[in-house]
Design an enzyme around this catalytic site. Sequence first.
Site, short mmCIF file in Angstrom:
data_model
loop_
_atom_site.label_atom_id
_atom_site.label_comp_id
_atom_site.label_asym_id
_atom_site.label_seq_id
_atom_site.Cartn_x
_atom_site.Cartn_y
_atom_site.Cartn_z
N ARG A 148 0.87 -1.65 0.44
CA ARG A 148 0.05 -0.30 -0.34
C ARG A 148 0.97 1.60 0.07
O ARG A 148 1.78 1.39 0.43
CB ARG A 148 -0.88 0.31 1.07
CG ARG A 148 -2.05 -0.77 1.21
CD ARG A 148 -2.50 -1.11 2.38
NE ARG A 148 -3.35 -0.01 2.18
CZ ARG A 148 -3.30 1.35 3.56
NH1 ARG A 148 -2.62 0.82 4.42
NH2 ARG A 148 -3.81 2.13 3.78
N LYS A 204 4.01 -6.23 11.33
CA LYS A 204 3.13 -6.23 10.69
C LYS A 204 3.65 -8.25 10.29
O LYS A 204 4.43 -8.69 9.98
CB LYS A 204 3.80 -6.49 9.18
CG LYS A 204 2.39 -5.95 8.09
CD LYS A 204 2.04 -4.73 7.61
CE LYS A 204 1.94 -4.87 6.34
NZ LYS A 204 0.62 -3.04 5.77
N ARG A 255 -0.17 5.92 18.51
CA ARG A 255 1.04 7.21 19.69
C ARG A 255 1.05 6.25 20.82
O ARG A 255 0.18 5.67 21.89
CB ARG A 255 -0.24 8.44 19.73
CG ARG A 255 -0.30 8.97 18.47
CD ARG A 255 -1.21 10.35 18.88
NE ARG A 255 -0.62 11.99 19.17
CZ ARG A 255 -0.53 12.78 19.92
NH1 ARG A 255 -2.17 12.79 19.76
NH2 ARG A 255 0.61 12.79 20.47
#
Length: 326
Positions: A122, A187, A323
Amino acid sequence: MQLRKHLLKQLSDGEFHSGEALGEALGVTRMAVWKHLKALRETGISFEVVRGKGYRLPAPVELLDEQCILSAVTAETRARLGPVEVLLEVDSTNNRLREQTLKGAPSGAVCVAEQQTAGRGRQGRTWVSPFAENLYLSLLWHSRSGAMALGGLSLVAGLAVLNSLQEFGIHQAGLKWPNDILVNGAKLAGILIDVTGESSGPCAVIIGIGLNVRMSHPASGGIDQSWVDLHSLTGAVDISRNRLAAGVLDKLLPAIELFESHGMRPFMDEWRQHDIVHGCQIELQLPNEVITGKGCGIDPAGALLVETSTGRRRFACGEVSIRVAS
Ligand code: BTN
């Protein structure tokens, strides 16, 4: 190319094979064997050569195989599948399926490859795709709904991959909008959807899935984000990539059909259960600005909802990061 596939099949046991024996098995000369092995090496496949013993791959490898995939899917999936193409090497399985689409490939056509030379991620990123280490799979779907209605499809595809992983004992993965599959922030898999056709009429959707199975450290050198593979999550139990491809297709095909007829709504609850962004302070990277706020799930069009200082806003694209509290 067919001969190179057979050559690799012979070598896939990880044992030594002499040039003579390989030549005999394939019906070609020792010189031809050597030339094909040289060509394979140039594509990044490494093997050992020892005088008096022959050639061997660094380790045994289960190669992708159309028949193995077809015999591992359910009868329902088999009935929905189009042709399943298994390639040794391709630039990108999504690109390959796009070419096949132009030639009239039907819904359910699949392309898997042992390696991609220009795997795409992406946001224009590269998807590192070393030989026989991971799963690179693309599925074609002709949608009646038009590109505009497909906002949630990439989320549904992420859910389908997550569900297929659960069948292999991977329960710790979560989804990061729109379709990253992560374990503890690293990931495990990503999805890239390419759509061609009309915005409000029939269009061809190519769903490309990259799933880290057993990534070697040299190969992963080019990855610019934290990653994990199935091999480390299972405690070094190898999962068959053919069975994995079948498992993904078993979940993906019915999910696409349900999405096509009912949209995102039937998936909203399940998405919420796996949404790792929900309730977290996030940053959403847009082309020209960064939005900060709290992730509030998704809407029925698959857009991300963020509670910002100016109220609740929805976003159809962007790159989310969670965050860390300081
Ligand atoms: C992402 O950036 O998270 C999406 C990665 C998608 C990678 C897969 S691998 C199979 C298919 N072919 C490609 O070139 N990309 C997708």
